[in-house]
Enzyme design. Structure first.
Site, PDB file in Angstrom:
ATOM      1  N   THR B  17       0.821  -1.217   0.000  1.00  0.00           N
ATOM      2  CA  THR B  17       0.000   0.000   0.000  1.00  0.00           C
ATOM      3  C   THR B  17       0.857   1.270   0.000  1.00  0.00           C
ATOM      4  OG1 THR B  17      -0.181  -0.126   2.399  1.00  0.00           O
ATOM      5  CG2 THR B  17      -1.988  -1.074   1.123  1.00  0.00           C
ATOM      6  N   GLY B  18       2.169   1.126   0.098  1.00  0.00           N
ATOM      7  CA  GLY B  18       3.058   2.297   0.028  1.00  0.00           C
ATOM      8  C   GLY B  18       3.204   2.770  -1.402  1.00  0.00           C
ATOM      9  N   LYS B  43      -3.864  -3.041   7.424  1.00  0.00           N
ATOM     10  CA  LYS B  43      -4.692  -2.746   6.249  1.00  0.00           C
ATOM     11  C   LYS B  43      -5.295  -4.006   5.626  1.00  0.00           C
ATOM     12  CE  LYS B  43      -2.765   1.747   5.255  1.00  0.00           C
ATOM     13  NZ  LYS B  43      -2.181   2.684   4.320  1.00  0.00           N
ATOM     14  N   ILE B  96      13.970  -5.346  -1.781  1.00  0.00           N
ATOM     15  CA  ILE B  96      14.411  -4.175  -2.539  1.00  0.00           C
ATOM     16  C   ILE B  96      14.987  -3.102  -1.606  1.00  0.00           C
ATOM     17  CG2 ILE B  96      13.617  -2.343  -4.111  1.00  0.00           C
ATOM     18  CD1 ILE B  96      13.370  -5.205  -5.274  1.00  0.00           C
ATOM     19  N   THR B  97      14.491  -3.045  -0.384  1.00  0.00           N
ATOM     20  CA  THR B  97      14.841  -1.985   0.578  1.00  0.00           C
ATOM     21  C   THR B  97      16.330  -1.687   0.668  1.00  0.00           C
ATOM     22  OG1 THR B  97      12.963  -2.745   1.882  1.00  0.00           O
ATOM     23  CG2 THR B  97      14.526  -1.248   2.979  1.00  0.00           C
ATOM     24  N   GLU B  98      16.664  -0.393   0.593  1.00  0.00           N
ATOM     25  CA  GLU B  98      18.042   0.055   0.769  1.00  0.00           C
ATOM     26  C   GLU B  98      18.191   0.674   2.142  1.00  0.00           C
ATOM     27  OE1 GLU B  98      19.371   2.930  -2.138  1.00  0.00           O
ATOM     28  OE2 GLU B  98      21.356   3.074  -1.225  1.00  0.00           O
ATOM     29  N   TYR B 159      20.791  -2.498 -15.979  1.00  0.00           N
ATOM     30  CA  TYR B 159      19.885  -2.121 -17.075  1.00  0.00           C
ATOM     31  C   TYR B 159      20.713  -1.757 -18.305  1.00  0.00           C
ATOM     32  CZ  TYR B 159      17.020  -1.138 -12.876  1.00  0.00           C
ATOM     33  OH  TYR B 159      16.403  -1.184 -11.660  1.00  0.00           O
ATOM     34  N   GLU B 209      31.737  -4.706  -8.574  1.00  0.00           N
ATOM     35  CA  GLU B 209      32.202  -3.353  -8.266  1.00  0.00           C
ATOM     36  C   GLU B 209      33.222  -3.444  -7.146  1.00  0.00           C
ATOM     37  OE1 GLU B 209      28.355  -1.647  -7.455  1.00  0.00           O
ATOM     38  OE2 GLU B 209      28.540  -1.959  -5.316  1.00  0.00           O
ATOM     39  N   HIS B 247      26.905   2.609  -2.742  1.00  0.00           N
ATOM     40  CA  HIS B 247      26.516   1.358  -2.103  1.00  0.00           C
ATOM     41  C   HIS B 247      27.290   1.174  -0.801  1.00  0.00           C
ATOM     42  CE1 HIS B 247      25.232  -0.545  -6.188  1.00  0.00           C
ATOM     43  NE2 HIS B 247      24.245   0.114  -5.619  1.00  0.00           N
TER      44      HIS B 247
END
Lengths: 198, 290
Positions: B17-18, B43, B96-98, B159, B209, B247
């Site tokens: 819902t965010g 919710k 996914i959270t950073e 990407y 990296e 990162h």
């Protein structure tokens, strides 16, 4: 552990005559990501110990690191930002900064990013490299045009856009009446950077 | 064929819902992914479009048969969200959270150890198997079905690599962003193992990296266990030491974690290493003789 230290170095550690342990000096590094639960530690940060541009960037939630070259770079994503720095170097120039505006950059963030990059007097040109995924190229192009108008940019700007809505993005830049050099891909961008500083 | 996700994958989105959660839940669904449930505590009973929202992952799994979770929960609560979906029976968890504190991830990894649950991330773009399922935040339209597996510590750089390959007509079997944090659920070796075993994957693109030793470890693994061609790029060849490059895990410290060392290790393992990201697609084409 309780303070989310990423490094704790105690040196020297001495044993006093009465048999007690005493740390005479120590260095502690803290996990930036854990500062939300250590407000007391976050308050100890001394901005005068930081580069003023890096401190300014942090206030705007921009990931900026100042370097010694003359080509500024604005990129979305940390990996692509590093690869763009490498590309500038490979083209025979030196990157002036690392700047990751993030995946969800707004026009406002782009403007702030511009201001910070140009706050470095060494910058003789700027390379904008955006791979629009979540961040649409048309939104970004509008942000760049807006930023260039407000910030009064006097150095050449090379823009390389790719991804979602790239056609509209390029059209906005072309129709803005402002002088942008548009690069078609990473190789082309590198060549244009080389020409810029050469 | 693909690894980790496919047409049968049933996704529950934590934090649906965010702003981010709803946007990407829709994008995944529009790509063709079966997004069967969402979770936001408090919710439960609501709907996000036609997707039912639950209070807990356990309830979502019970009612919808979800087997994969996709997490968009803020950093302070994300570690708990991972543990919740693990306890509820999710087999693949994409976070996914950073910005999750390192110590929180240490605790999560201790719990997940030896459970067989596959955590991707955190701080990553997720997984896509073109034409089958997208469980992440990458733009789906730049991908194309095909034979190359891709594993990367970066988001937009992935990407870029995908885009170059697609323009040359080279498709992808599965692309996985493993994340830019020091502690991540899935590493290069895990993905190389899966790609080596996957009959639909003919070659692998590896994007690393600066920071840590994951690329060096991958190189050692490749020389012993990977027979498929590998093409690699390492970002941060010009990064200064002691600075964290965006990162959390991208830092050269005490002379270790340098790009040059990683490139040399991969080259010694028989990997084709490109120095300039602009050359990646062409290098894949040449190595694979497509």
């Amino acid at each position: 552990m309780a303070l989310d230290c990423s490094l704790a170095e105690i040196n020297p550690l001495v044993v006093t005559k009465s048999g007690n342990l005493l740390a005479l000096d120590a260095k502690l590094n803290f996990d930036d990501n854990a500062m939300f639960r250590h407000h007391d530690l976050a308050g100890l940060e001394d901005p005068t110990e930081m580069d003023p541009l890096e401190h300014e960037a942090r206030k705007h939630h921009l990931n900026y690191i100042r370097l010694s070259g003359n080509v500024g770079a604005m990129v979305n994503g940390a990996g692509l930002a590093m690869a763009t720095m490498d590309l500038i170097k490979a083209a025979g120039a030196e990157p002036a900064n690392f700047l990751d505006v993030g995946g969800g950059a707004s026009a406002e963030m782009v403007t702030n990013g511009f201001r910070i990059i140009l706050g470095d007097p060494n910058v003789k040109g700027v390379l904008i490299n955006i791979f629009g995924g979540i961040l649409r190229c048309d939104v970004l192009a509008n942000g760049v045009v807006e930023a260039v108008k407000t910030v009064q940019v006097k150095v050449p700007i090379i823009v390389r856009l790719e991804g979602t809505n790239v056609e509209q993005g390029r059209e906005i830049l072309a129709n803005s009446g402002l002088k942008f050099t548009v690069a078609t891909d990473m190789r082309d961008a590198a060549q244009k950077v080389a020409a810029l500083v050469g | 064929m693909s690894v980790l996700v496919n047409k049968e994958t049933r996704v529950v989105v934590q934090g649906i819902t965010g702003k981010e959660g709803s946007f990407h839940a829709r994008a995944c669904r529009d790509y063709g992914t079966k997004v069967v449930a969402g979770v936001t505590p408090g919710k439960g009973g609501q709907k996000m479009d036609e997707v039912p929202v639950f209070n807990t992952v356990a309830q979502a799994v019970k009612d919808t048969g979800a087997n994969t979770s996709l997490i968009f929960v803020p950093p302070a609560f994300a570690a708990d969200a991972i543990l919740e979906s693990a306890a509820a029976g999710a087999k693949v968890i994409v976070c996914i959270t950073e910005g999750i504190p390192t110590l929180d991830m240490v605790k999560v990894m201790a719990v997940l150890k030896d459970t067989g649950i596959r955590l991707i991330g955190p701080n990553c773009p997720g997984i896509i198997s073109p034409g089958q399922a997208k469980v992440g935040i990458m733009p789906g339209h730049i991908h194309r079905e095909g034979p190359m597996g891709l594993v990367s510590r970066s988001g937009t750089l992935t990407y870029e690599a995908v885009h170059q390959m697609t323009l040359l007509g080279i498709g992808q079997s599965t692309c996985v962003g493993i994340g830019g944090d020091p502690i991540i659920g899935t590493n290069f070796i895990d993905m190389l193992t899966l790609f080596q075993a996957d009959p639909a994957t003919e070659g692998v693109v590896l994007i690393g990296e600066i920071g840590g030793a994951a690329e060096e470890e991958a190189a050692a693994f490749i020389s012993k266990h990977v027979t498929k061609p590998v093409v690699a790029f390492i970002a941060g060849q010009t990064a200064p030491p002691g600075k964290r490059m965006g990162h959390a895990g991208a830092i050269i410290s005490g002379g270790s974690g340098k790009a040059a060392d990683k490139m040399a290790a991969l080259q010694a393992a028989g990997v084709t290493v490109v120095a300039n990201i602009g050359d990646l697609g062409a290098a894949v084409k040449k190595v694979m003789s497509y």
